[in-house]
Write a protein that holds these residues in place. Structure first.
Motif, PDB file in Angstrom:
ATOM      1  N   VAL A 185      38.365  49.260  74.041  1.00 23.32           N
ATOM      2  CA  VAL A 185      38.670  50.159  75.157  1.00 23.32           C
ATOM      3  C   VAL A 185      39.848  51.066  74.822  1.00 23.32           C
ATOM      4  CG1 VAL A 185      37.804  48.528  76.864  1.00 23.32           C
ATOM      5  CG2 VAL A 185      40.223  48.529  76.320  1.00 23.32           C
ATOM      6  N   LEU A 186      40.536  50.777  73.730  1.00 19.59           N
ATOM      7  CA  LEU A 186      41.710  51.571  73.371  1.00 19.59           C
ATOM      8  C   LEU A 186      41.373  52.735  72.474  1.00 19.59           C
ATOM      9  CD1 LEU A 186      44.189  48.777  72.357  1.00 19.59           C
ATOM     10  CD2 LEU A 186      43.800  49.777  74.592  1.00 19.59           C
ATOM     11  N   GLU A 187      40.156  52.722  71.927  1.00 17.52           N
ATOM     12  CA  GLU A 187      39.878  53.672  70.858  1.00 17.52           C
ATOM     13  C   GLU A 187      40.144  55.114  71.256  1.00 17.52           C
ATOM     14  OE1 GLU A 187      36.303  53.077  68.691  1.00 17.52           O
ATOM     15  OE2 GLU A 187      36.862  51.056  68.091  1.00 17.52           O
ATOM     16  N   HIS A 188      39.881  55.443  72.523  1.00 13.77           N
ATOM     17  CA  HIS A 188      40.103  56.833  72.929  1.00 13.77           C
ATOM     18  C   HIS A 188      41.587  57.104  73.185  1.00 13.77           C
ATOM     19  CE1 HIS A 188      40.019  54.773  76.766  1.00 13.77           C
ATOM     20  NE2 HIS A 188      40.751  55.768  77.208  1.00 13.77           N
ATOM     21  N   LEU A 189      42.333  56.031  73.385  1.00 12.83           N
ATOM     22  CA  LEU A 189      43.732  56.178  73.770  1.00 12.83           C
ATOM     23  C   LEU A 189      44.650  56.406  72.563  1.00 12.83           C
ATOM     24  CD1 LEU A 189      44.809  53.652  76.485  1.00 12.83           C
ATOM     25  CD2 LEU A 189      46.394  55.223  75.404  1.00 12.83           C
ATOM     26  N   VAL A 190      44.220  55.896  71.418  1.00 12.08           N
ATOM     27  CA  VAL A 190      45.078  55.967  70.231  1.00 12.08           C
ATOM     28  C   VAL A 190      44.674  57.165  69.363  1.00 12.08           C
ATOM     29  CG1 VAL A 190      45.411  53.470  70.243  1.00 12.08           C
ATOM     30  CG2 VAL A 190      43.588  54.460  68.870  1.00 12.08           C
ATOM     31  N   ASP A 191      45.564  57.515  68.428  1.00 13.53           N
ATOM     32  CA  ASP A 191      45.296  58.676  67.577  1.00 13.53           C
ATOM     33  C   ASP A 191      44.426  58.306  66.385  1.00 13.53           C
ATOM     34  OD1 ASP A 191      47.041  60.533  68.993  1.00 13.53           O
ATOM     35  OD2 ASP A 191      48.639  59.217  68.308  1.00 13.53           O
ATOM     36  N   CYS A 192      44.520  57.063  65.998  1.00 14.69           N
ATOM     37  CA  CYS A 192      43.902  56.681  64.747  1.00 14.69           C
ATOM     38  C   CYS A 192      43.421  55.232  64.862  1.00 14.69           C
ATOM     39  CB  CYS A 192      44.970  56.822  63.666  1.00 14.69           C
ATOM     40  SG  CYS A 192      44.416  56.525  62.027  1.00 14.69           S
ATOM     41  N   VAL A 193      42.192  54.964  64.475  1.00 13.01           N
ATOM     42  CA  VAL A 193      41.679  53.592  64.482  1.00 13.01           C
ATOM     43  C   VAL A 193      41.346  53.206  63.046  1.00 13.01           C
ATOM     44  CG1 VAL A 193      39.897  52.019  65.325  1.00 13.01           C
ATOM     45  CG2 VAL A 193      40.672  53.905  66.776  1.00 13.01           C
ATOM     46  N   LEU A 194      42.043  52.200  62.551  1.00 11.29           N
ATOM     47  CA  LEU A 194      41.769  51.709  61.201  1.00 11.29           C
ATOM     48  C   LEU A 194      41.083  50.359  61.307  1.00 11.29           C
ATOM     49  CD1 LEU A 194      45.131  52.362  59.333  1.00 11.29           C
ATOM     50  CD2 LEU A 194      43.211  53.906  59.654  1.00 11.29           C
ATOM     51  N   SER A 195      40.151  50.129  60.422  1.00  9.02           N
ATOM     52  CA  SER A 195      39.444  48.854  60.439  1.00  9.02           C
ATOM     53  C   SER A 195      39.596  48.192  59.076  1.00  9.02           C
ATOM     54  CB  SER A 195      37.988  49.127  60.770  1.00  9.02           C
ATOM     55  OG  SER A 195      37.238  47.991  60.501  1.00  9.02           O
ATOM     56  N   PHE A 196      40.025  46.948  59.124  1.00  8.95           N
ATOM     57  CA  PHE A 196      40.250  46.186  57.902  1.00  8.95           C
ATOM     58  C   PHE A 196      39.075  45.231  57.767  1.00  8.95           C
ATOM     59  CE2 PHE A 196      44.200  44.344  55.615  1.00  8.95           C
ATOM     60  CZ  PHE A 196      43.711  44.840  54.434  1.00  8.95           C
ATOM     61  N   GLU A 197      38.295  45.365  56.713  1.00  5.98           N
ATOM     62  CA  GLU A 197      37.065  44.608  56.601  1.00  5.98           C
ATOM     63  C   GLU A 197      36.999  43.795  55.330  1.00  5.98           C
ATOM     64  OE1 GLU A 197      34.179  47.688  56.873  1.00  5.98           O
ATOM     65  OE2 GLU A 197      34.789  48.200  58.899  1.00  5.98           O
ATOM     66  N   GLY A 198      36.090  42.862  55.327  1.00  8.23           N
ATOM     67  CA  GLY A 198      35.906  42.002  54.167  1.00  8.23           C
ATOM     68  C   GLY A 198      35.760  40.588  54.649  1.00  8.23           C
ATOM     69  N   GLU A 199      35.620  39.672  53.714  1.00  9.23           N
ATOM     70  CA  GLU A 199      35.513  38.281  54.122  1.00  9.23           C
ATOM     71  C   GLU A 199      36.775  37.584  53.711  1.00  9.23           C
ATOM     72  OE1 GLU A 199      31.716  36.733  52.677  1.00  9.23           O
ATOM     73  OE2 GLU A 199      31.186  38.846  52.720  1.00  9.23           O
ATOM     74  N   ARG A 200      37.269  36.746  54.604  1.00 10.69           N
ATOM     75  CA  ARG A 200      38.600  36.216  54.348  1.00 10.69           C
ATOM     76  C   ARG A 200      38.606  35.254  53.181  1.00 10.69           C
ATOM     77  NH1 ARG A 200      39.858  32.944  59.794  1.00 10.69           N
ATOM     78  NH2 ARG A 200      37.652  32.571  59.845  1.00 10.69           N
ATOM     79  N   GLU A 201      37.451  34.668  52.865  1.00 15.53           N
ATOM     80  CA  GLU A 201      37.426  33.737  51.740  1.00 15.53           C
ATOM     81  C   GLU A 201      37.393  34.487  50.403  1.00 15.53           C
ATOM     82  OE1 GLU A 201      34.591  33.938  53.768  1.00 15.53           O
ATOM     83  OE2 GLU A 201      35.633  32.830  55.339  1.00 15.53           O
ATOM     84  N   ARG A 202      37.073  35.779  50.461  1.00 16.05           N
ATOM     85  CA  ARG A 202      36.950  36.537  49.220  1.00 16.05           C
ATOM     86  C   ARG A 202      38.201  37.352  49.023  1.00 16.05           C
ATOM     87  NH1 ARG A 202      31.309  36.690  49.534  1.00 16.05           N
ATOM     88  NH2 ARG A 202      31.011  37.657  47.533  1.00 16.05           N
ATOM     89  N   THR A 203      38.368  37.842  47.797  1.00 18.10           N
ATOM     90  CA  THR A 203      39.628  38.523  47.524  1.00 18.10           C
ATOM     91  C   THR A 203      39.641  39.989  47.938  1.00 18.10           C
ATOM     92  OG1 THR A 203      38.846  38.774  45.288  1.00 18.10           O
ATOM     93  CG2 THR A 203      40.493  37.074  45.671  1.00 18.10           C
ATOM     94  N   TYR A 204      38.473  40.665  47.921  1.00 15.54           N
ATOM     95  CA  TYR A 204      38.510  42.103  48.165  1.00 15.54           C
ATOM     96  C   TYR A 204      38.395  42.449  49.645  1.00 15.54           C
ATOM     97  CZ  TYR A 204      37.933  42.413  43.159  1.00 15.54           C
ATOM     98  OH  TYR A 204      38.121  42.276  41.821  1.00 15.54           O
TER      99      TYR A 204
END
Ligand SMILES: Nc1ncnc2c1ncn2[C@@H]1O[C@H](COP(=O)(O)OP(=O)(O)OP(=O)(O)O)[C@@H](O)[C@H]1O
Ligand SMILES: [Mg+2]
Length: 429
Positions: A185-204
């Motif tokens: 619900v915040l996406e329109h409120l903020v200037d920038c949305v960053l998403s951090f993706e990957g699997e936590r068991e993996r390194t990348y």
């Protein structure tokens, strides 16, 4: 004209030509993490609000703590507000991240009023709120993390930031499904949305911009989680290519991470199943996309895998979210089902009539690249930036690369090209 019945009569404004609007050039605040700065479009914009989303344990606290550490070391005033962990816990992480991170001033607090007052008193240039879901607006009902609470927290901090205040990085949790729970619900409120993706068991891990008012959303950064924190991976293609197994079921996908080409290995495993319906496991690719590729394969010249368990994963824990991955997935599945590695020199290694239990190839064949979207009628469709993908492939000596073109118009043609040697030996037999 004027206000409605009973409405207050306000004074009209005089519009200003945009050319006459004062817009002073603002210097960006460099976080000192190259990949993060690039995804932000060149660094943090003063007074902006950034939402950093990611699954639990992905490294949100780590990357923000390192960024603040670098900023502090560069003489910037920073503040870390930890609502989730005690100051002592944050210190333990900072010790791992090195001396810069230990310079960062911290408050451990969850009351929004206290946090806002602290930010106004300390006047940092960059402030991290970890996380937006644990802050509590006292005047509101609803548990912290609820839609109303999260919106109030972000709105309040946005007002603090816009009034000449700090650049604020809001850390937010996302659900397993990938939606920014609450923060959505915040996406329109903020200037920038960053998403951090990957699997936590993996390194990348990959960092992407989903929205950016000050830069492109097509940038992405690749990181590796190490003892000393998240380390940028500048040579990701080279690493993934070197790690590619070249065994049956392996294809190198020439993918695009935003505007940057990236070579990643797509692996598939096909095994006879006792389950109805059989298993479909997708790691790093969309499940629906996998279902579509399986259906197109069954209908247009590929193997029928209706009674097989199917596993597809992108090596290294990278997530590929583009239709350009279809062809590589289809070829990896076919290669796994046939028990044959891709490529011209390939020899059948599977036993007759048991195509899905191929022994690993003894001869180490060359890696084969692929990209392209599959249409529902089996046609191969163009994927964005073919030239950049090919340039990346040739930079690392990846050849051949199967892709849509005048000779490869559909899936059948691609399968023929990919398993040419086998087709020849079948004709000879
Ligand atoms: N000593 C270590 N060496 C390498 N990696 C580590 C070490 N300690 C922790 N990690 C990694 O750091 C991750 C946690 O990072 P971090 O706390 O930044 O994640 P987060 O996204 O903030 O999580 P949360 O959602 O719980 O706040 C762990 O999942 C683990 O992979
Ligand atoms: Mg955290």
């Amino acid at each position: 004209m004027g206000g409605g019945p009973g409405g207050r009569r306000a004074n009209a404004l005089r519009p200003v030509a945009l050319a006459d609007v004062q817009a002073p050039e603002v210097a960006r605040l460099k976080t000192g993490i190259g990949e993060l700065d690039r995804v932000l479009g060149g660094g943090l914009v003063p007074g902006s609000l950034v939402l950093l989303g990611g699954a639990p344990g992905i490294g949100k606290s780590t990357i923000t703590a390192s960024a603040l550490g670098n900023l502090a070391a560069a003489g910037r005033r920073v503040l870390y507000v930890s609502g989730e962990e005690s100051a002592a816990q944050v210190r333990l992480r900072a010790e791992r991240l090195g001396p810069h991170a230990l310079q960062v001033p911290i408050v451990a607090e969850t009351d929004l009023d206290v946090v806002a007052a602290t930010v106004e008193a300390e006047r940092p240039e960059v402030c991290v709120i970890d996380s937006v879901q644990v802050l509590n607006a006292a005047g509101l009902t609803g548990a912290p993390g609820s839609v109303g609470q999260v919106r109030e927290v972000a709105g309040r901090l946005a007002r603090v930031a816009k009034g000449g205040g700090p650049a604020v990085i809001l850390v937010g949790h996302v659900t397993k499904e990938g939606a920014l729970a609450g923060p959505r619900v915040l996406e329109h409120l903020v200037d920038c949305v960053l998403s951090f993706e990957g699997e936590r068991e993996r390194t990348y891990r990959t960092l992407r911009a989903l929205k950016n008012r000050f830069g492109s959303t097509s940038e992405a950064g690749v990181f590796e989680m190490r003892e000393e924190g998240l380390v940028e991976v500048a040579d990701a293609s080279e690493r993934f290519l070197a790690e590619a197994t070249r065994a049956p079921g392996s294809v190198v996908l020439c993918s695009m991470e935003g505007s940057r080409p990236l070579l990643v290995e797509v692996q598939a495993l096909v095994a006879p199943s006792e389950l109805v319906p059989p298993r479909r496991v997708a790691n790093g690719v969309d499940r629906n996309r996998l279902a579509l590729v399986l259906a197109v394969l069954a209908r247009h010249g590929g193997p029928s895998l209706g009674s097989s368990d199917v596993f597809v994963s992108v090596a290294g824990g990278v997530r590929v979210d583009e239709p350009g991955a279809d062809l590589a997935i289809a070829l990896a599945l076919t290669s796994a089902a046939k028990g044959l590695p891709l490529g011209s020199g390939a020899r059948p290694v599977a036993e007759e009539r048991r195509p899905s239990v191929g022994r690993p190839s003894t001869a180490r064949s060359k890696a084969v690249g692929a990209f392209g979207e599959l249409g529902l009628t089996g046609e191969l469709r163009h994927a964005a930036h073919p030239d950049r993908r090919l340039a990346e492939a040739s930079k690392f000596g990846l050849e051949p690369v199967l892709r849509p073109g005048p000779r490869l118009v559909d899936l059948r043609a691609a399968l023929r090209a990919a398993f040419a040697a086998q087709a020849r030996s079948e004709r000879a037999a």
